[in-house]
Design a protein around this motif. Structure first.
Motif, PDB file in Angstrom:
ATOM      1  N   SER A  55      39.097  -8.294   4.508  1.00  0.00           N
ATOM      2  CA  SER A  55      37.909  -8.829   3.650  1.00  0.00           C
ATOM      3  C   SER A  55      37.155  -7.980   2.928  1.00  0.00           C
ATOM      4  CB  SER A  55      36.887  -9.666   4.740  1.00  0.00           C
ATOM      5  OG  SER A  55      36.732  -8.445   5.817  1.00  0.00           O
ATOM      6  N   ALA A  56      37.248  -6.498   3.305  1.00  0.00           N
ATOM      7  CA  ALA A  56      36.632  -5.512   2.599  1.00  0.00           C
ATOM      8  C   ALA A  56      37.451  -4.893   1.571  1.00  0.00           C
ATOM      9  CB  ALA A  56      36.163  -4.428   3.589  1.00  0.00           C
ATOM     10  N   HIS A 113      27.457  -6.743  -6.610  1.00  0.00           N
ATOM     11  CA  HIS A 113      28.325  -5.676  -6.965  1.00  0.00           C
ATOM     12  C   HIS A 113      29.379  -5.719  -5.781  1.00  0.00           C
ATOM     13  CE1 HIS A 113      25.128  -3.935  -4.885  1.00  0.00           C
ATOM     14  NE2 HIS A 113      25.963  -3.027  -4.261  1.00  0.00           N
ATOM     15  N   GLY A 114      30.561  -5.666  -6.095  1.00  0.00           N
ATOM     16  CA  GLY A 114      31.806  -5.702  -5.162  1.00  0.00           C
ATOM     17  C   GLY A 114      32.174  -7.234  -5.006  1.00  0.00           C
ATOM     18  N   LEU A 115      33.700  -7.334  -5.064  1.00  0.00           N
ATOM     19  CA  LEU A 115      34.327  -8.691  -5.070  1.00  0.00           C
ATOM     20  C   LEU A 115      34.987  -9.000  -3.937  1.00  0.00           C
ATOM     21  CD1 LEU A 115      35.477  -8.758  -8.879  1.00  0.00           C
ATOM     22  CD2 LEU A 115      33.239  -9.922  -7.770  1.00  0.00           C
ATOM     23  N   SER A 116      35.112  -7.945  -2.975  1.00  0.00           N
ATOM     24  CA  SER A 116      35.818  -8.468  -1.730  1.00  0.00           C
ATOM     25  C   SER A 116      34.747  -9.225  -1.193  1.00  0.00           C
ATOM     26  CB  SER A 116      35.763  -7.201  -0.868  1.00  0.00           C
ATOM     27  OG  SER A 116      34.581  -6.750  -0.342  1.00  0.00           O
ATOM     28  N   GLU A 117      35.160 -10.240  -0.100  1.00  0.00           N
ATOM     29  CA  GLU A 117      34.460 -11.170   0.529  1.00  0.00           C
ATOM     30  C   GLU A 117      33.416 -10.580   1.435  1.00  0.00           C
ATOM     31  OE1 GLU A 117      35.018 -14.337   4.409  1.00  0.00           O
ATOM     32  OE2 GLU A 117      36.931 -13.479   3.595  1.00  0.00           O
ATOM     33  N   LYS A 131      11.475 -23.942   6.818  1.00  0.00           N
ATOM     34  CA  LYS A 131      11.481 -22.679   6.244  1.00  0.00           C
ATOM     35  C   LYS A 131      12.460 -21.858   7.402  1.00  0.00           C
ATOM     36  CE  LYS A 131       7.120 -20.638   8.227  1.00  0.00           C
ATOM     37  NZ  LYS A 131       6.049 -19.746   7.753  1.00  0.00           N
ATOM     38  N   GLY A 132      13.097 -20.993   6.646  1.00  0.00           N
ATOM     39  CA  GLY A 132      14.165 -20.252   7.759  1.00  0.00           C
ATOM     40  C   GLY A 132      15.424 -19.478   6.868  1.00  0.00           C
ATOM     41  N   ARG A 133      16.055 -19.122   7.645  1.00  0.00           N
ATOM     42  CA  ARG A 133      17.148 -18.383   6.572  1.00  0.00           C
ATOM     43  C   ARG A 133      18.660 -18.445   7.504  1.00  0.00           C
ATOM     44  NH1 ARG A 133      16.569 -12.060   7.809  1.00  0.00           N
ATOM     45  NH2 ARG A 133      16.776 -11.714   9.903  1.00  0.00           N
ATOM     46  N   THR A 134      19.500 -18.200   6.996  1.00  0.00           N
ATOM     47  CA  THR A 134      20.923 -18.294   7.169  1.00  0.00           C
ATOM     48  C   THR A 134      21.630 -17.111   7.000  1.00  0.00           C
ATOM     49  OG1 THR A 134      23.070 -19.566   7.549  1.00  0.00           O
ATOM     50  CG2 THR A 134      22.054 -19.273   5.417  1.00  0.00           C
ATOM     51  N   SER A 135      22.501 -16.409   7.749  1.00  0.00           N
ATOM     52  CA  SER A 135      23.205 -15.330   7.533  1.00  0.00           C
ATOM     53  C   SER A 135      24.379 -15.650   6.863  1.00  0.00           C
ATOM     54  CB  SER A 135      23.647 -14.571   8.896  1.00  0.00           C
ATOM     55  OG  SER A 135      24.446 -13.546   8.582  1.00  0.00           O
ATOM     56  N   LEU A 136      24.732 -15.013   5.649  1.00  0.00           N
ATOM     57  CA  LEU A 136      26.133 -15.022   4.851  1.00  0.00           C
ATOM     58  C   LEU A 136      27.153 -14.153   5.319  1.00  0.00           C
ATOM     59  CD1 LEU A 136      24.433 -14.640   1.441  1.00  0.00           C
ATOM     60  CD2 LEU A 136      24.652 -16.638   2.577  1.00  0.00           C
ATOM     61  N   VAL A 137      26.811 -13.572   6.335  1.00  0.00           N
ATOM     62  CA  VAL A 137      27.773 -12.632   7.131  1.00  0.00           C
ATOM     63  C   VAL A 137      28.314 -13.376   8.348  1.00  0.00           C
ATOM     64  CG1 VAL A 137      28.336 -10.410   8.142  1.00  0.00           C
ATOM     65  CG2 VAL A 137      26.596 -10.438   6.420  1.00  0.00           C
ATOM     66  N   ASN A 138      27.559 -13.739   9.473  1.00  0.00           N
ATOM     67  CA  ASN A 138      28.026 -14.513  10.479  1.00  0.00           C
ATOM     68  C   ASN A 138      28.086 -15.837  10.425  1.00  0.00           C
ATOM     69  OD1 ASN A 138      25.513 -14.778  11.219  1.00  0.00           O
ATOM     70  ND2 ASN A 138      25.703 -12.944  12.506  1.00  0.00           N
ATOM     71  N   ASN A 198      31.912  -7.684   0.616  1.00  0.00           N
ATOM     72  CA  ASN A 198      30.639  -7.331  -0.359  1.00  0.00           C
ATOM     73  C   ASN A 198      30.029  -8.270  -0.861  1.00  0.00           C
ATOM     74  OD1 ASN A 198      30.968  -4.406  -0.333  1.00  0.00           O
ATOM     75  ND2 ASN A 198      32.780  -4.237  -1.440  1.00  0.00           N
ATOM     76  N   ILE A 199      30.941  -9.346  -1.171  1.00  0.00           N
ATOM     77  CA  ILE A 199      29.976 -10.574  -1.831  1.00  0.00           C
ATOM     78  C   ILE A 199      28.911 -11.161  -0.669  1.00  0.00           C
ATOM     79  CG2 ILE A 199      30.351 -13.114  -2.358  1.00  0.00           C
ATOM     80  CD1 ILE A 199      32.924 -12.301  -3.659  1.00  0.00           C
ATOM     81  N   ARG A 200      29.390 -11.160   0.442  1.00  0.00           N
ATOM     82  CA  ARG A 200      28.398 -11.714   1.635  1.00  0.00           C
ATOM     83  C   ARG A 200      27.340 -10.953   1.761  1.00  0.00           C
ATOM     84  NH1 ARG A 200      30.539 -15.729   5.627  1.00  0.00           N
ATOM     85  NH2 ARG A 200      32.579 -16.367   4.962  1.00  0.00           N
ATOM     86  N   HIS A 201      27.570  -9.419   1.641  1.00  0.00           N
ATOM     87  CA  HIS A 201      26.558  -8.369   2.058  1.00  0.00           C
ATOM     88  C   HIS A 201      25.400  -8.198   0.650  1.00  0.00           C
ATOM     89  CE1 HIS A 201      28.768  -7.373   5.492  1.00  0.00           C
ATOM     90  NE2 HIS A 201      27.727  -6.910   6.192  1.00  0.00           N
ATOM     91  N   ASN A 202      26.235  -8.068  -0.508  1.00  0.00           N
ATOM     92  CA  ASN A 202      25.410  -7.900  -1.622  1.00  0.00           C
ATOM     93  C   ASN A 202      24.926  -8.694  -2.734  1.00  0.00           C
ATOM     94  OD1 ASN A 202      26.118  -5.046  -0.604  1.00  0.00           O
ATOM     95  ND2 ASN A 202      28.089  -5.198  -1.811  1.00  0.00           N
ATOM     96  N   ILE A 203      25.346 -10.011  -2.688  1.00  0.00           N
ATOM     97  CA  ILE A 203      24.958 -11.002  -3.431  1.00  0.00           C
ATOM     98  C   ILE A 203      23.443 -11.272  -3.551  1.00  0.00           C
ATOM     99  CG2 ILE A 203      25.239 -13.159  -1.757  1.00  0.00           C
ATOM    100  CD1 ILE A 203      26.489 -14.399  -4.307  1.00  0.00           C
TER     101      ILE A 203
END
Length: 701
Positions: free
Chosen positions: A406-407, A516-520, A603-610, A522-527
């Motif tokens: 994924s990285a 930046h970064g096109l691995s899965e 209101k709230g949020r969701t993690s793109l990572v987990n 990096n996309i989840r962390h950096n988008i």
């Protein structure tokens, strides 16, 4: 009659005496200094004749030259550019009187050629042509030659034989080493405007690749020696390097004449790791009379592929094309191209300009493409009792592999070395089970930046438009995506793509994302960016908020809600929100869902990572009837947790009572009444009252 015989005998005697005098008084070895001097003048290199130069008398008068070497400049791995053990040449004397150079068989034994390109780009061939041209110019200026007389000379050679020759070719820049061994070539005769047969065979290797080839053809050389005609060309070859194994490659040509069509057939049968292939085809080829334009017509190549790495066990790929290649401009024009892979067809046209950075233009179209058919099948894990341990081990291995990959960034370095522009049109596209229609893509690549200038498609009753780019000129590639989704039916789309039936409605979505970064990973962390969502006339499945509130009210009164609606969905007239993506999260502070019965904000949020969810939703009943009168206007908080695939909904009773004093008072009265029913007069006991107070505090605080 006697006089004629005397004359003939006299001529024969004269020839014999002449040959005897030639052999007696002329030593051919005295020409060595002259030959070496002329070669030095023409090439700047040394010619060393180690062997003797001897006269030959059979079958014709000629010369035989022993071991000879043509030197390389200093700095190359071998001392000689060309060397041979023996060269034989014979010439008929009498035809010289009529300006006919009649050469017997020319034979060269044990010839060896060594060509090297150094790391700095210099080769041992550099300077030869320049020296030769200079020498020819000097000779022309200092020699008075009658052109008309020169043109009268005819040259013929009884035959040419190259026996047991070899060659070494080295390129220190590319680390390529090629060796040709057992090179044999035979030309039956060499005479302009006369058909003659040529045969060859060769063995060798290029680095780890070994090969052998053999073939034959008929040759007809033009009178001016500038053009050649061929017919009945046939050649076969085999090669292997441990990974590549070409069992048989064959080439056939019916005839070749400048400006005329040639029919070519070819076939290759072999294998590479995890793939067997059988390729065969035919084409018509024509070379223009000025040697500049090659025209290819009716090219048809059939490929039968078998291998474990293919998305299918076997694939039949057929390529049809018409093209031209302009040699001077290094430009290939493909006027017609059709690819047919097991019934999936793509057609189009294009061009290719060879340069330091190649330039490609194309236009492709297809009636239908199913991307899913060409992707590896998804593995479904088995969890039966008999193989639970094996399934768990497999799942662990798959998860580890996914984490490892994924990285990993995709290798897009090729985008720096190509210029490209083109258009793709697909009438029906299936990707990840979603049906997309009338796809049009205009794209380009230049200086390491790949751009989708325009994308448009019809998607489940609506339309998608957008643009995007990827820049690979930095350590991590950067990207930006902008698109608009208009009036798309959400439920069939989510069902097709994710087997998710939680949401329905007409979606209008505007996306503006970058990172930046096109691995899965990096996309989840950096988008980063925003997604604006507006879904009209829809429903949220899996929860019925009005019914949830009715049940909560009934539980407070220790009642059963007999009018409960068993349909687990909440209808709405509009769902709007703006998602802001940053640092691995997608957050919203303006979520709103409006329906005839309830208004929901959140209101709230969701993690793109987990993929975890932490969303607080406030639901307020705005309609009367159906048991909702007494809770109309009460804002009920609902906490959404869990994951994207398995969301969980919980009524937050603490916040419900904190935000509504009247409801809290009613709830406390109902609890006190329940205690009196349960304990009777003992309900007023201090210990029971203290315990009840603690319970109420835990409930409402």
């Amino acid at each position: 009659m006697k006089k004629i015989l005397y004359i003939l005998l006299g001529l024969i005697l004269l020839v014999v005496i002449g040959i005897g005098a030639l052999v007696t008084f002329v030593n051919p070895n005295q020409f060595k200094p002259l030959l070496t001097e002329q070669v030095k003048k023409m090439t700047g290199r040394d010619l060393v004749i180690n062997g003797d130069i001897n006269w030959r008398f059979f079958p014709t008068l000629g010369l035989s030259v022993g071991e000879t070497e043509f030197r390389n400049p200093k700095g190359f791995a071998e001392p000689n550019l060309v060397q041979f053990k023996q060269a034989d040449l014979s010439v008929s004397v009498l035809p010289l009187l009529s300006q006919h150079l009649d050469i017997g068989e020319m034979r060269l034994d044990g010839a060896h050629v060594f060509v090297q390109t150094l790391a700095n780009g210099h080769t041992n061939l550099d300077g030869l042509m320049a020296k030769k041209a200079e020498a020819e110019t000097t000779t022309t200026e200092n020699t008075i030659t009658n052109h008309d007389q020169k043109a009268l000379w005819k040259v013929s050679v009884a035959g040419i034989k190259l026996v047991n020759a070899s060659a070494d070719i080295r390129n220190d820049q590319t680390k390529m080493v090629a060796q040709l061994n057992h090179v044999n070539f035979t030309l039956d005769s060499f005479q302009p405007q006369t058909w003659t047969k040529a045969t060859f065979n060769v063995q060798g290797n290029v680095n780890a690749l070994t090969f052998s080839a053999q073939g034959s053809t008929d040759i007809n050389l033009a009178a001016d020696y500038k053009n050649v005609n061929l017919k009945a060309l046939s050649a076969t070859m085999s090669m292997t390097d441990g990974n590549i194994d070409i069992k048989n490659a064959a080439l056939g040509l019916d005839q070749f004449t400048l400006g005329q069509w040639s029919n070519v057939t070819f076939s290759v049968d072999g294998k590479v790791p995890n793939l067997n292939f059988d390729t065969h085809g035919a084409v018509k080829v024509k070379l223009s009379t000025d040697h500049n334009v090659i025209t290819v017509q009716g090219l048809k190549v059939t490929n039968d592929l078998v291998g474990k790495t293919l998305p299918r066990p076997t694939i039949n790929l057929v390529v049809d094309a018409d093209a031209t290649y302009d040699i001077s401009q290094k430009l290939t024009l493909v006027s017609q191209l059709t690819l047919n892979a097991d019934g999936t067809m793509v057609s189009g046209s294009g061009s290719y300009l060879a340069a330091d950075i190649p330039d490609i233009r194309f236009a492709l179209s297809s009636d239908a493409i199913n991307i899913d058919d060409w992707l590896p099948a998804k593995t479904v894990a088995t969890n039966s009792n008999n193989n639970a341990s094996a399934a768990a081990a497999m799942n662990t291995a798959v998860a580890k592999e996914n984490n490892d990959t994924s990285a990993q960034e995709p290798d897009l370095s090729a985008l720096k070395n190509i210029n490209l522009a083109g258009m793709i049109a697909i009438k029906q596209l299936t990707v990840d089970n979603a049906d997309v229609a009338n796809v049009k893509v205009v794209t380009s690549v230049k200086q390491g930046v790949a751009t989708i200038n325009r994308f448009e498609a019809n998607l489940y009753g609506g339309k998608v438009t957008g643009s995007a780019f990827v820049n690979v000129n930095s350590a991590l590639p950067s990207y930006r995506l902008k698109n608009t989704i208009s009036n798309v039916n959400v439920l069939p789309l989510l069902t097709a793509v994710a087997n998710n039936k939680l949401l329905a409605g007409k979606a209008n979505i505007t996306t503006d994302l970058s990172g930046h970064g096109l691995s899965e990973a990096n996309i989840r962390h950096n988008i980063a960016g925003s997604i604006k969502v507006n879904i009209a006339d829809g429903a949220v499945y899996g929860i019925n908020i009005p019914d949830l509130l009715r049940n909560a009210k009934a539980k407070l009164k220790d009642q059963t809600n007999t009018a409960s609606d068993t349909t687990k969905k909440t209808d709405f007239s509009a769902l709007t929100t703006t998602l802001k993506l940053n640092n691995g999260f997608a957050a919203t502070d303006n979520f709103q869902l409006a329906s005839p019965l309830v208004v929901i904000t959140g209101k709230g949020r969701t993690s793109l990572v987990n993929e975890g969810i932490d969303l607080m939703v406030n639901s307020e009943i705005v309609a009367s009837g159906k048991g909702l009168d007494k809770i109309k206007g009460i804002a009920v908080p609902i906490h959404v947790s869990g994951t994207w695939q398995q969301p969980k909904y919980n009524l937050n009773i603490k916040d419900l009572f904190k935000n509504n004093a009247e409801l809290e008072s009613k709830a406390k009265k109902e609890i006190n009444r329940g205690l009196e029913k349960l304990f009777g007069d003992k309900a007023k006991d201090d210990n029971i009252k203290n315990a009840a107070d603690k319970l109420l505090k835990g409930l409402f605080n």
